[in-house]
Scaffold this motif. Sequence first.
Motif, PDB file in Angstrom:
ATOM      1  N   LYS A 162      43.283   4.119 -51.442  1.00 52.25           N
ATOM      2  CA  LYS A 162      42.888   5.379 -50.815  1.00 52.25           C
ATOM      3  C   LYS A 162      42.963   5.281 -49.300  1.00 52.25           C
ATOM      4  N   SER A 163      42.485   4.168 -48.756  1.00 51.78           N
ATOM      5  CA  SER A 163      42.504   3.999 -47.300  1.00 51.78           C
ATOM      6  C   SER A 163      43.917   3.805 -46.775  1.00 51.78           C
ATOM      7  N   LEU A 164      44.751   3.091 -47.525  1.00 55.78           N
ATOM      8  CA  LEU A 164      46.139   2.914 -47.092  1.00 55.78           C
ATOM      9  C   LEU A 164      46.853   4.266 -47.027  1.00 55.78           C
ATOM     10  N   ARG A 165      46.562   5.125 -47.974  1.00 50.61           N
ATOM     11  CA  ARG A 165      47.182   6.459 -47.964  1.00 50.61           C
ATOM     12  C   ARG A 165      46.739   7.267 -46.751  1.00 50.61           C
ATOM     13  N   LEU A 166      45.467   7.116 -46.368  1.00 46.60           N
ATOM     14  CA  LEU A 166      44.966   7.844 -45.202  1.00 46.60           C
ATOM     15  C   LEU A 166      45.709   7.445 -43.932  1.00 46.60           C
ATOM     16  N   HIS A 167      46.250   6.232 -43.923  1.00 44.64           N
ATOM     17  CA  HIS A 167      47.000   5.754 -42.755  1.00 44.64           C
ATOM     18  C   HIS A 167      48.506   5.887 -42.964  1.00 44.64           C
ATOM     19  N   ASP A 168      48.886   6.733 -43.904  1.00 45.31           N
ATOM     20  CA  ASP A 168      50.301   7.077 -44.114  1.00 45.31           C
ATOM     21  C   ASP A 168      51.173   5.911 -44.545  1.00 45.31           C
ATOM     22  N   PHE A 169      50.606   4.987 -45.307  1.00 49.95           N
ATOM     23  CA  PHE A 169      51.446   3.963 -45.919  1.00 49.95           C
ATOM     24  C   PHE A 169      52.278   4.647 -47.017  1.00 49.95           C
ATOM     25  N   PRO A 170      53.487   4.180 -47.286  1.00 45.18           N
ATOM     26  CA  PRO A 170      54.358   4.838 -48.271  1.00 45.18           C
ATOM     27  C   PRO A 170      53.688   4.961 -49.637  1.00 45.18           C
ATOM     28  N   GLU A 171      53.678   6.169 -50.171  1.00 47.00           N
ATOM     29  CA  GLU A 171      52.997   6.428 -51.442  1.00 47.00           C
ATOM     30  C   GLU A 171      53.565   5.578 -52.573  1.00 47.00           C
ATOM     31  N   SER A 172      54.883   5.429 -52.614  1.00 44.03           N
ATOM     32  CA  SER A 172      55.494   4.677 -53.717  1.00 44.03           C
ATOM     33  C   SER A 172      55.057   3.216 -53.696  1.00 44.03           C
ATOM     34  N   ARG A 173      54.968   2.632 -52.499  1.00 43.03           N
ATOM     35  CA  ARG A 173      54.542   1.234 -52.385  1.00 43.03           C
ATOM     36  C   ARG A 173      53.070   1.082 -52.743  1.00 43.03           C
ATOM     37  N   VAL A 174      52.252   2.016 -52.282  1.00 46.32           N
ATOM     38  CA  VAL A 174      50.815   1.957 -52.585  1.00 46.32           C
ATOM     39  C   VAL A 174      50.585   2.097 -54.082  1.00 46.32           C
ATOM     40  N   GLN A 175      51.292   3.024 -54.702  1.00 46.07           N
ATOM     41  CA  GLN A 175      51.121   3.254 -56.136  1.00 46.07           C
ATOM     42  C   GLN A 175      51.546   2.030 -56.945  1.00 46.07           C
ATOM     43  N   SER A 176      52.576   1.347 -56.505  1.00 50.61           N
ATOM     44  CA  SER A 176      53.028   0.156 -57.236  1.00 50.61           C
ATOM     45  C   SER A 176      51.983  -0.957 -57.169  1.00 50.61           C
ATOM     46  N   ILE A 177      51.262  -1.019 -56.049  1.00 56.33           N
ATOM     47  CA  ILE A 177      50.192  -2.017 -55.909  1.00 56.33           C
ATOM     48  C   ILE A 177      49.049  -1.704 -56.872  1.00 56.33           C
ATOM     49  N   VAL A 178      48.721  -0.425 -56.998  1.00 54.07           N
ATOM     50  CA  VAL A 178      47.653  -0.020 -57.916  1.00 54.07           C
ATOM     51  C   VAL A 178      48.062  -0.282 -59.361  1.00 54.07           C
ATOM     52  N   ALA A 179      49.326  -0.033 -59.681  1.00 50.32           N
ATOM     53  CA  ALA A 179      49.805  -0.151 -61.064  1.00 50.32           C
ATOM     54  C   ALA A 179      50.069  -1.592 -61.493  1.00 50.32           C
ATOM     55  N   GLU A 180      50.240  -2.496 -60.543  1.00 50.26           N
ATOM     56  CA  GLU A 180      50.551  -3.894 -60.863  1.00 50.26           C
ATOM     57  C   GLU A 180      49.419  -4.520 -61.677  1.00 50.26           C
ATOM     58  N   GLU A 181      49.742  -5.125 -62.827  1.00 49.23           N
ATOM     59  CA  GLU A 181      48.730  -5.706 -63.702  1.00 49.23           C
ATOM     60  C   GLU A 181      48.233  -7.057 -63.190  1.00 49.23           C
ATOM     61  N   ASP A 182      49.084  -7.826 -62.566  1.00 49.18           N
ATOM     62  CA  ASP A 182      48.700  -9.142 -62.065  1.00 49.18           C
ATOM     63  C   ASP A 182      48.036  -8.996 -60.696  1.00 49.18           C
ATOM     64  N   PRO A 183      46.722  -9.262 -60.579  1.00 46.44           N
ATOM     65  CA  PRO A 183      46.036  -9.085 -59.290  1.00 46.44           C
ATOM     66  C   PRO A 183      46.657  -9.905 -58.164  1.00 46.44           C
ATOM     67  N   PHE A 184      47.050 -11.141 -58.458  1.00 45.31           N
ATOM     68  CA  PHE A 184      47.626 -11.986 -57.418  1.00 45.31           C
ATOM     69  C   PHE A 184      48.894 -11.346 -56.864  1.00 45.31           C
ATOM     70  N   GLN A 185      49.750 -10.838 -57.751  1.00 46.54           N
ATOM     71  CA  GLN A 185      50.991 -10.205 -57.303  1.00 46.54           C
ATOM     72  C   GLN A 185      50.686  -8.924 -56.547  1.00 46.54           C
ATOM     73  N   ALA A 186      49.661  -8.189 -56.998  1.00 42.48           N
ATOM     74  CA  ALA A 186      49.296  -6.936 -56.332  1.00 42.48           C
ATOM     75  C   ALA A 186      48.884  -7.189 -54.889  1.00 42.48           C
ATOM     76  N   TYR A 187      48.070  -8.220 -54.682  1.00 43.35           N
ATOM     77  CA  TYR A 187      47.632  -8.519 -53.319  1.00 43.35           C
ATOM     78  C   TYR A 187      48.755  -9.134 -52.489  1.00 43.35           C
ATOM     79  N   SER A 188      49.665  -9.838 -53.149  1.00 44.71           N
ATOM     80  CA  SER A 188      50.826 -10.363 -52.437  1.00 44.71           C
ATOM     81  C   SER A 188      51.692  -9.212 -51.933  1.00 44.71           C
ATOM     82  N   ASP A 189      51.907  -8.194 -52.787  1.00 39.80           N
ATOM     83  CA  ASP A 189      52.665  -7.010 -52.373  1.00 39.80           C
ATOM     84  C   ASP A 189      51.935  -6.252 -51.265  1.00 39.80           C
TER      85      ASP A 189
END
Length: 361
Positions: A162-189
Amino acid sequence: MTSSDWANPYGVRKPYGANGADHGDHGGKARASLSADHPLVPWKQPDHLHQWVDVDHSREELDRFGTSWPPLGELLDGSSGHGRVVIVSGPPGMGKTSLIHRCIHEVRQRVAAAAAWAGDPLPVCVPTAGLANDGRRISVDPDGAFAPTSLINARIRREIAKSLRLHDFPESRVQSIVAEEDPFQAYSDMSELLVQHNALLLAVIPHIRWNDAALRARFLSTCLSNAHTRIVLFVEVSHGAAETAREVAATLSDSAAVTHLALRELNSEDIWRFSHSARASDDGPNGLVKPDRSSLMAAHSEWRPSDVRELRTVFHSAADALRSAPYPWPIDADALRPHWERRRAGRDALLRAPIPPRSGG
């Protein structure tokens, strides 16, 4: 809102909105509403710095944080491969959330001071359980039972998103981080995205009332693995869990990425120190008389406040009553006594019971 709310020198302004904008109007000036108790948030309300008082040994821990904090260049350098975890432990109501917010303020000040050579990095601050840092927001499922760890982690990531979106980070990249099942990979992205946008993430993970100490330890250990480059996780541990925090920090002692700040119980000087945390306020019918040190010191042995939350609430209540007195009156033991006696009757409510475990364990 009553006139005493404006005059009460122990009231804490509650920041609202994404930018901490005040609401309401008083004398032509916008004001945030005041509360008898709320974590101090100096990075949203700078005047909260004047209410900061070392009644819970927080100054010592804040200094420890400052001396252990790496240079900005090291924090932004992707070659290190990791970010940082700050574990803040201590009894309930002792000021852990306020200390975390104070640490965030210090980081933002250092980032601002180094902005020119660092390319104006963007600090993204995310209180994942709100500014009041209530862990129930992310640790309780819709049925009121303790949520699965996977859901807790997913909720933390959604709040960050939510905060990344408020700062205009790309929606597609943010959504992929939320959807990623592996937490380690999500935080790496997420770390990669922060590098690309020259940003620094400061995320607050609230105290979660774990039913199992081993699960709590595993969760704290996981937080370290999730602190990739440019990610700083402030993790709060409360309700008798200080030993667990120390043990986890000790197992990770070979990593420079871990800082442990531990708050302790109040001592006999704390009531006197707290009496000086009053903010400058509008004049009420009568001003408060300078506190009497001997009376407040004596009050400690009779009152024995359990935590900073209790100090703040009792002082606020006493000051509110004195504002309507027919003549000026000091904040002393006699003024505080009726308010702490009422507070003591409900003190057990401060020690929040663990959330019921899910059926089946």
